[in-house]
Scaffold this motif. Structure first.
Motif, PDB file in Angstrom:
ATOM      1  N   SER A 281     -10.566   9.213  -8.113  1.00 15.74           N
ATOM      2  CA  SER A 281     -10.348   8.337  -6.951  1.00 15.74           C
ATOM      3  C   SER A 281     -10.391   6.868  -7.339  1.00 15.74           C
ATOM      4  CB  SER A 281     -11.410   8.600  -5.874  1.00 15.74           C
ATOM      5  OG  SER A 281     -11.267   9.880  -5.331  1.00 15.74           O
ATOM      6  N   ILE A 282     -11.326   6.520  -8.192  1.00 19.29           N
ATOM      7  CA  ILE A 282     -11.452   5.127  -8.627  1.00 19.29           C
ATOM      8  C   ILE A 282     -10.266   4.731  -9.492  1.00 19.29           C
ATOM      9  CG2 ILE A 282     -12.847   3.548 -10.032  1.00 19.29           C
ATOM     10  CD1 ILE A 282     -15.322   5.208  -8.965  1.00 19.29           C
ATOM     11  N   ALA A 283      -9.849   5.616 -10.395  1.00 17.51           N
ATOM     12  CA  ALA A 283      -8.677   5.335 -11.234  1.00 17.51           C
ATOM     13  C   ALA A 283      -7.422   5.185 -10.379  1.00 17.51           C
ATOM     14  CB  ALA A 283      -8.488   6.448 -12.266  1.00 17.51           C
ATOM     15  N   ALA A 284      -7.252   6.060  -9.395  1.00 13.75           N
ATOM     16  CA  ALA A 284      -6.097   5.957  -8.493  1.00 13.75           C
ATOM     17  C   ALA A 284      -6.144   4.641  -7.723  1.00 13.75           C
ATOM     18  CB  ALA A 284      -6.064   7.148  -7.541  1.00 13.75           C
ATOM     19  N   SER A 285      -7.337   4.239  -7.304  1.00 15.36           N
ATOM     20  CA  SER A 285      -7.483   2.974  -6.567  1.00 15.36           C
ATOM     21  C   SER A 285      -7.112   1.784  -7.439  1.00 15.36           C
ATOM     22  CB  SER A 285      -8.918   2.811  -6.054  1.00 15.36           C
ATOM     23  OG  SER A 285      -9.210   3.823  -5.111  1.00 15.36           O
ATOM     24  N   LEU A 286      -7.479   1.826  -8.701  1.00 11.72           N
ATOM     25  CA  LEU A 286      -7.111   0.746  -9.617  1.00 11.72           C
ATOM     26  C   LEU A 286      -5.592   0.680  -9.805  1.00 11.72           C
ATOM     27  CD1 LEU A 286      -9.928   1.099 -12.292  1.00 11.72           C
ATOM     28  CD2 LEU A 286      -9.642  -0.757 -10.624  1.00 11.72           C
ATOM     29  N   PHE A 287      -4.965   1.840  -9.968  1.00 14.46           N
ATOM     30  CA  PHE A 287      -3.512   1.873 -10.117  1.00 14.46           C
ATOM     31  C   PHE A 287      -2.827   1.372  -8.839  1.00 14.46           C
ATOM     32  CE2 PHE A 287       0.530   4.165  -9.547  1.00 14.46           C
ATOM     33  CZ  PHE A 287       1.239   3.600 -10.595  1.00 14.46           C
ATOM     34  N   ILE A 288      -3.308   1.823  -7.690  1.00 19.36           N
ATOM     35  CA  ILE A 288      -2.726   1.374  -6.419  1.00 19.36           C
ATOM     36  C   ILE A 288      -2.988  -0.119  -6.222  1.00 19.36           C
ATOM     37  CG2 ILE A 288      -2.793   1.663  -3.909  1.00 19.36           C
ATOM     38  CD1 ILE A 288      -3.504   4.641  -4.497  1.00 19.36           C
ATOM     39  N   GLY A 289      -4.122  -0.609  -6.705  1.00 17.07           N
ATOM     40  CA  GLY A 289      -4.401  -2.048  -6.658  1.00 17.07           C
ATOM     41  C   GLY A 289      -3.379  -2.834  -7.467  1.00 17.07           C
ATOM     42  N   PHE A 290      -2.969  -2.289  -8.606  1.00 10.10           N
ATOM     43  CA  PHE A 290      -1.918  -2.916  -9.404  1.00 10.10           C
ATOM     44  C   PHE A 290      -0.609  -2.952  -8.601  1.00 10.10           C
ATOM     45  CE2 PHE A 290       1.736  -2.138 -12.231  1.00 10.10           C
ATOM     46  CZ  PHE A 290       1.742  -3.343 -12.928  1.00 10.10           C
ATOM     47  N   LEU A 291      -0.288  -1.843  -7.937  1.00 10.51           N
ATOM     48  CA  LEU A 291       0.919  -1.811  -7.097  1.00 10.51           C
ATOM     49  C   LEU A 291       0.811  -2.798  -5.941  1.00 10.51           C
ATOM     50  CD1 LEU A 291       1.575   2.045  -6.916  1.00 10.51           C
ATOM     51  CD2 LEU A 291       2.702   0.352  -8.390  1.00 10.51           C
ATOM     52  N   LEU A 292      -0.370  -2.901  -5.376  1.00 11.60           N
ATOM     53  CA  LEU A 292      -0.606  -3.847  -4.276  1.00 11.60           C
ATOM     54  C   LEU A 292      -0.364  -5.276  -4.751  1.00 11.60           C
ATOM     55  CD1 LEU A 292      -1.660  -4.610  -1.451  1.00 11.60           C
ATOM     56  CD2 LEU A 292      -3.976  -4.430  -2.372  1.00 11.60           C
ATOM     57  N   TRP A 293      -0.835  -5.588  -5.930  1.00 10.80           N
ATOM     58  CA  TRP A 293      -0.667  -6.930  -6.498  1.00 10.80           C
ATOM     59  C   TRP A 293       0.812  -7.298  -6.615  1.00 10.80           C
ATOM     60  CZ3 TRP A 293      -4.010 -10.724  -7.338  1.00 10.80           C
ATOM     61  CH2 TRP A 293      -3.609 -11.782  -8.132  1.00 10.80           C
ATOM     62  N   ARG A 294       1.650  -6.297  -6.889  1.00  6.27           N
ATOM     63  CA  ARG A 294       3.073  -6.537  -7.123  1.00  6.27           C
ATOM     64  C   ARG A 294       3.945  -6.385  -5.874  1.00  6.27           C
ATOM     65  NH1 ARG A 294       5.501  -3.559 -11.843  1.00  6.27           N
ATOM     66  NH2 ARG A 294       6.957  -5.245 -11.546  1.00  6.27           N
ATOM     67  N   THR A 295       3.393  -5.850  -4.797  1.00  3.58           N
ATOM     68  CA  THR A 295       4.225  -5.584  -3.618  1.00  3.58           C
ATOM     69  C   THR A 295       4.698  -6.867  -2.954  1.00  3.58           C
ATOM     70  OG1 THR A 295       4.441  -4.246  -1.633  1.00  3.58           O
ATOM     71  CG2 THR A 295       2.384  -5.429  -1.890  1.00  3.58           C
ATOM     72  N   LYS A 296       5.834  -6.762  -2.312  1.00  2.00           N
ATOM     73  CA  LYS A 296       6.414  -7.923  -1.644  1.00  2.00           C
ATOM     74  C   LYS A 296       6.533  -7.731  -0.137  1.00  2.00           C
ATOM     75  CE  LYS A 296       9.129  -9.384  -5.683  1.00  2.00           C
ATOM     76  NZ  LYS A 296       8.030  -9.223  -6.540  1.00  2.00           N
ATOM     77  N   THR A 297       6.109  -6.578   0.375  1.00  2.00           N
ATOM     78  CA  THR A 297       6.247  -6.334   1.809  1.00  2.00           C
ATOM     79  C   THR A 297       4.881  -6.120   2.460  1.00  2.00           C
ATOM     80  OG1 THR A 297       6.430  -3.920   1.664  1.00  2.00           O
ATOM     81  CG2 THR A 297       8.473  -5.204   1.387  1.00  2.00           C
ATOM     82  N   THR A 298       4.810  -6.458   3.719  1.00  2.00           N
ATOM     83  CA  THR A 298       3.579  -6.283   4.486  1.00  2.00           C
ATOM     84  C   THR A 298       3.273  -4.805   4.699  1.00  2.00           C
ATOM     85  OG1 THR A 298       4.038  -8.364   5.609  1.00  2.00           O
ATOM     86  CG2 THR A 298       2.432  -6.922   6.641  1.00  2.00           C
ATOM     87  N   VAL A 299       4.308  -4.008   4.933  1.00  2.00           N
ATOM     88  CA  VAL A 299       4.090  -2.579   5.158  1.00  2.00           C
ATOM     89  C   VAL A 299       3.489  -1.927   3.922  1.00  2.00           C
ATOM     90  CG1 VAL A 299       5.222  -0.376   5.678  1.00  2.00           C
ATOM     91  CG2 VAL A 299       5.913  -2.434   6.903  1.00  2.00           C
ATOM     92  N   SER A 300       4.024  -2.226   2.750  1.00  2.00           N
ATOM     93  CA  SER A 300       3.467  -1.672   1.510  1.00  2.00           C
ATOM     94  C   SER A 300       2.039  -2.157   1.294  1.00  2.00           C
ATOM     95  CB  SER A 300       4.310  -2.068   0.294  1.00  2.00           C
ATOM     96  OG  SER A 300       5.517  -1.375   0.274  1.00  2.00           O
ATOM     97  N   ALA A 301       1.791  -3.419   1.560  1.00  2.00           N
ATOM     98  CA  ALA A 301       0.437  -3.958   1.390  1.00  2.00           C
ATOM     99  C   ALA A 301      -0.546  -3.236   2.301  1.00  2.00           C
ATOM    100  CB  ALA A 301       0.429  -5.459   1.662  1.00  2.00           C
ATOM    101  N   ALA A 302      -0.157  -3.003   3.562  1.00  2.00           N
ATOM    102  CA  ALA A 302      -1.027  -2.284   4.492  1.00  2.00           C
ATOM    103  C   ALA A 302      -1.238  -0.846   4.014  1.00  2.00           C
ATOM    104  CB  ALA A 302      -0.435  -2.298   5.891  1.00  2.00           C
ATOM    105  N   ALA A 303      -0.167  -0.211   3.565  1.00  2.00           N
ATOM    106  CA  ALA A 303      -0.265   1.171   3.083  1.00  2.00           C
ATOM    107  C   ALA A 303      -1.195   1.265   1.879  1.00  2.00           C
ATOM    108  CB  ALA A 303       1.126   1.691   2.715  1.00  2.00           C
ATOM    109  N   PHE A 304      -1.007   0.384   0.906  1.00  2.00           N
ATOM    110  CA  PHE A 304      -1.858   0.402  -0.286  1.00  2.00           C
ATOM    111  C   PHE A 304      -3.314   0.104   0.078  1.00  2.00           C
ATOM    112  CE2 PHE A 304       2.121  -0.848  -2.860  1.00  2.00           C
ATOM    113  CZ  PHE A 304       2.458   0.491  -3.054  1.00  2.00           C
ATOM    114  N   GLY A 305      -3.534  -0.794   1.017  1.00  2.00           N
ATOM    115  CA  GLY A 305      -4.895  -1.078   1.479  1.00  2.00           C
ATOM    116  C   GLY A 305      -5.547   0.149   2.099  1.00  2.00           C
TER     117      GLY A 305
END
Length: 154
Positions: free
Chosen positions: A64-88
């Motif tokens: 879970s922690i590793a997945a959260s770190l990977f998703i955090g990387f995706l969050l850092w790179r996202t350009k849309t509000t919907v993706s940011a909310a989803a990753f959060g």
């Protein structure tokens, strides 16, 4: 979003454990299809990958922690509000359940959804706020993938 989901999840679990985690705690009926009842999940959804060992719970928490770190990387790179909310939602939910595994040895589930169906995923399902957030995050990502306009190739 991740912090809000994590805080809401942990607050609701603290409340539910105080109310429902005793042998004589009654099941509390909220609606014809939703009750409150305590269930400690040592696996993932539908208790898949169930593990009663310390190694298993630490492995699931680590995943879970590793997945959260990977998703955090995706969050850092996202350009849309919907993706940011989803990753959060995904990060907050994953970390909420990981903390349960580390502190309680299992995930505290307390929302019991049930239907008259005798089998299938909607027959009986016990979950928590983190699970709702993870589901919502996945739905938001699917929604965005279906509605976003793909870049036109040159």
């Amino acid at each position: 979003m991740a912090a809000a989901v994590f805080a809401a999840d942990q607050a609701s679990k603290l409340w539910a454990i105080g109310l429902l985690d005793s042998p004589d705690a009654p099941r509390i009926k909220l609606t014809p299809f939703l009750d409150l009842t305590m269930s400690w999940n040592r696996g993932v959804a539908y208790t898949l990958l169930r593990s009663d060992s310390d190694f298993g719970r630490y492995a699931l928490a680590g995943l879970s922690i590793a997945a959260s770190l990977f998703i955090g990387f995706l969050l850092w790179r996202t350009k849309t509000t919907v993706s940011a909310a989803a990753f959060g939602c995904l990060i907050g939910g994953a970390l909420g359940n990981a903390l349960d595994r580390l502190t309680h040895g299992a995930v505290a589930d307390f929302l019991y959804f049930h239907t008259p169906f005798w089998a299938g995923p909607l027959a009986n399902y016990v979950f928590n706020v983190a699970d709702v957030a993870i589901f919502a995050g996945a739905v938001l990502l699917i929604y965005e993938s279906l509605t976003s306009k793909a870049p036109v190739a040159p």
